[in-house]
Design an enzyme around this catalytic site. Structure first.
Site, short mmCIF file in Angstrom:
data_model
loop_
_atom_site.label_atom_id
_atom_site.label_comp_id
_atom_site.label_asym_id
_atom_site.label_seq_id
_atom_site.Cartn_x
_atom_site.Cartn_y
_atom_site.Cartn_z
N HIS A 1 4.91 0.77 10.63
CA HIS A 1 4.96 2.19 10.37
C HIS A 1 5.75 2.79 11.05
O HIS A 1 6.14 4.02 10.49
CB HIS A 1 3.53 2.57 11.58
CG HIS A 1 2.47 2.22 10.88
ND1 HIS A 1 1.52 2.74 10.79
CD2 HIS A 1 1.64 0.96 10.20
CE1 HIS A 1 0.49 2.50 10.09
NE2 HIS A 1 0.57 1.80 9.59
N HIS B 1 -1.32 -7.33 5.40
CA HIS B 1 -2.79 -7.55 4.98
C HIS B 1 -3.06 -9.33 5.59
O HIS B 1 -4.69 -9.65 5.82
CB HIS B 1 -3.63 -6.94 5.10
CG HIS B 1 -4.10 -6.00 4.84
ND1 HIS B 1 -3.88 -4.55 3.35
CD2 HIS B 1 -2.90 -4.81 5.23
CE1 HIS B 1 -3.77 -3.39 3.60
NE2 HIS B 1 -3.13 -3.45 4.86
#
Length: 719
Positions: A93, A261
């Site tokens: 992020h 993920h």
């Protein structure tokens, strides 16, 4: 004693005081040019991060970082005793806010420490990740920046979880206050759906430039689906646009989604209504943290972040591409829509063996269903994404290679060329997205080359305009573009409308043979010609001037140049040369500010450059707008003298055109655009213009113009 009278002067930062822009919202806001004033830097003017990081014990830091991953702390415990997933999300992020349209965002400045990024909904609980890193920052001090530390945390997390990364470079230098003038969208609320007030979409689903994320407050796409409504194919279309604007292709998009993920989990096992304000709005007692839960447990298995709850893989605390890995889960199970305890839409398998379920983050005797988001399901539903996913599943080694490179690109994309990289783990390979440039010669007879240019017959305007066009592509946001490499002579830049291809070809046909005969780079000769033009113009104005020149630029080749990647650097307007490709909703002066900020200019430097370029005759297409002088080609302060002369009045003649008229006779003396007249109408810019218009400022103007010019010409000389 009365307490009714406030004992302090109320300033602009208080709730009760409106800013200038709130009172006059159409005023030109120059704050973007002064975002990183040196007064905000606590390390002082003499601090040199490049020198500091050379003294960093990298192996010790990496070892400490890996130890931290499993050194759980009671106030914020790690999932499964490992902070890997949290630190990977922190690095992702931090870097993932980058967008290639203007190079802004990304992790190269540590800007996630400040608003608005520190309080974006999508960055929920990453304040905890940064605080967990504080012991390492405290220990290693100014030898490592927060920007480097946050990206390193994600990279070391992968390594500590069993993945071999492609490499890592130090060299990101911290900023010290928010980049509050970066445009993140015009929405007035977080996570506002498209179609509402200030929507970033138009037409069918055309995302506004330069934005990349689909919603205010998200890094990329909505994990629950477009506007929160599940539809994996539509989500795939959003992903393709968003990741392309992060400079990623389809294969990199699939690799990053899957690699991100493969480890860690999403958090939504609780009531989001119990969370406190984000960090920037939280009470002082929250210690600078946000999203705290004071009504229920709010940590461990009860953490709420995105609202989605669960892990993607069987073994989310380690890297795994075999059974129970990401692609095995995604492709070999059928999935159905469900809701998390926090009410978020997510996908869970219709049928799955108990042993294939991930264990609880606190109690390994408990197992939960794995989950997928709409973005994950997009990799299964979209035909192109599915094709890539199947290849990755069938060839795990290939997937790991693509992901390692994509992760390195994601976390280093905004650092600029390899000359800005430091450390023992910098990959030796030159990557096309790093815009490689070979080193150019330095120890040559500069005066001899200048003499050849002086005899070439090129005009001052031709030499200066070509050098400017070559250098103006530089973006301090991601350190791309600039004069080094002389890519102005290569596709796509040699055909850009703003570069006046006919004039450019004429100048290059003269300068390239000079460079070849002298054995020097075309890049150096282009800049040297611009410098020579300024010296000639200064002499015509009555001043002897020597424009400082730094040799050593190289010439890039077509093989070193990704044409598609460079297309985003094309200028759509250049107030410095008084040109716009077309009329835009944004005013010419606002577009000029944007260009000046990317070039790293202050408002004063922007002012003096415009005034000088106007009298040098560098306007696009030879247009006369703003040429407030009778001695074109002489570096005089005439632009400012006549701009501030109240014997003239200004009369609009079109959307972006004005006549400068003698008050007494009504005779039209000159013509101008908004990019000219803003320097006489805006109160701040007029203050600068008045300085340069003074009778005692003729020499100062020449000196300041040359200093600002050299700053632009050398902006990309990192080595």
């Amino acid at each position: 004693m009365s307490n009714s009278k406030c004992p302090v002067m109320h300033g602009g930062a208080t709730e009760s005081n409106m800013s200038v822009m709130e009172w006059w919202p159409k005023a030109l806001n120059l704050d973007i040019l002064h975002q990183h004033d040196s007064k905000t830097n606590p390390l002082g003017a003499d601090f040199n991060y490049r020198e500091q990081v050379k003294n960093l014990d990298v192996e010790a830091l990496k070892s400490d970082m890996k130890s931290l991953m499993t050194d759980s702390q009671d106030w914020w415990p790690a999932d499964w005793g490992h902070y890997g997933g949290l630190m990977i999300r922190l690095a992702w992020h931090s870097a993932g806010s980058y967008r290639n349209a203007d190079g802004r965002g990304g992790g190269a400045t540590g800007n996630m420490r400040f608003a608005p990024l520190n309080s974006w909904p999508d960055n929920g609980n990453l304040d905890k990740a940064r605080r967990l890193l504080w012991p390492l920052k405290k220990k290693y001090g100014s030898k490592v920046s927060w920007a480097d530390l946050m990206i390193l945390a994600g990279t070391m997390a992968y390594e500590s979880m069993g993945f071999k990364t492609f490499g890592f470079a130090f060299g990101r230098e911290d900023i010290w206050h928010p980049e509050k003038d970066t445009y993140w969208g015009s929405e007035k609320e977080w996570l506002a759906p498209s179609g509402g007030e200030g929507s970033r979409y138009s037409g069918e689903r055309d995302l506004e430039n330069p934005l990349a994320a689909v919603m205010m407050g998200l890094i990329y796409v909505n994990p629950e689906g477009v506007d929160g409504v599940s539809n994996p194919q539509k989500t795939a279309e959003d992903m393709r646009v968003t990741f392309a604007r992060m400079s990623m292709n389809d294969e990199e998009t699939v690799a990053l989604t899957a690699g991100g993920h493969t480890v860690g989990k999403a958090h939504g096992n609780g009531d989001p209504a119990n969370l406190s304000e984000a960090p920037e709005g939280a009470g002082i007692e929250e210690q600078g943290l946000g999203w705290n839960n004071h009504k229920s447990r709010g940590i461990g298995r009860d953490t709420v972040t995105s609202g989605i709850e669960g892990a993607w893989t069987t073994f989310p605390m380690k890297w795994n591409t075999a059974k129970g890995g990401y692609f095995d889960m995604l492709l070999n199970h059928e999935w159905t829509l469900t809701q998390s305890p926090a009410g978020a839409t997510q996908w869970e398998p219709i049928e799955i063996a108990e042993e294939d379920k991930p264990v609880d983050v606190e109690d390994d005797s408990i197992r939960h269903n794995p989950i997928m988001t709409d973005a994950d399901m997009a990799l299964k539903v979209d035909p192109e994404y599915r094709k890539i996913s199947k290849r990755f599943y069938e060839d795990p080694a290939y997937f790991e290679e693509v992901f390692a490179r994509a992760w390195f690109k994601l976390t280093h994309r905004d650092m600029g060329p390899k000359a800005c990289y430091f450390g023992p783990d910098v990959p030796a390979e030159d990557l096309i997205w790093q815009d490689p440039i070979p080193a150019g010669p330095k120890g040559y007879d500069v005066d001899a080359v200048k003499a050849r240019i002086a005899d070439s017959g090129l005009s001052i305007g031709e030499m200066v305009a070509t050098a400017w066009d070559s250098a103006r592509t530089f973006r301090g946001s991601d350190k791309r573009g600039g004069a080094n490499g002389a890519r102005i002579r290569l596709a796509p830049q040699n055909s850009w409308e703003g570069n006046e291809p006919a004039r450019l070809n004429k100048v290059l046909s003269v300068l390239e043979p000079i460079a070849a005969d002298a054995g020097v780079s075309v890049a150096d000769v282009i800049v040297l010609a611009g410098n020579l033009g300024i010296e000639q113009a200064a002499k015509a104005a009555g001043f002897e001037a020597n424009v400082p020149f730094a040799a050593g630029r190289g010439d890039a080749t077509p093989e070193m140049t990704d044409e598609d990647s460079f297309s985003v650097l094309e200028p759509l307007a250049d107030g410095f040369r008084n040109w716009q490709k077309q009329h835009y909703t944004v005013t010419p002066e606002e577009m000029m500010l944007d260009r000046a900020q990317l070039l790293g200019l202050t408002a004063c430097e922007m002012t003096v450059l415009v005034g000088g370029l106007r009298v040098l005759g560098t306007n696009y297409g030879g247009e006369a707008f703003g040429q407030f002088t009778d001695t074109l080609g002489a570096l005089t302060n005439d632009f400012f003298v006549n701009l501030t002369d109240m014997n003239y009045s200004w009369k609009p003649t079109g959307r972006n055109s004005y006549e400068i008229v003698e008050r007494t006779t009504g005779t039209v003396k000159w013509t101008a655009t908004r990019a000219d007249l803003v320097f006489g109408s805006n109160s701040i810019l007029r203050a600068y213009a008045e300085v340069y218009a003074q009778d005692d400022s003729k020499e100062k103007f020449v000196h300041d113009f040359i200093a600002a010019w050299v700053k632009v010409m050398n902006a990309d000389m990192f080595a």
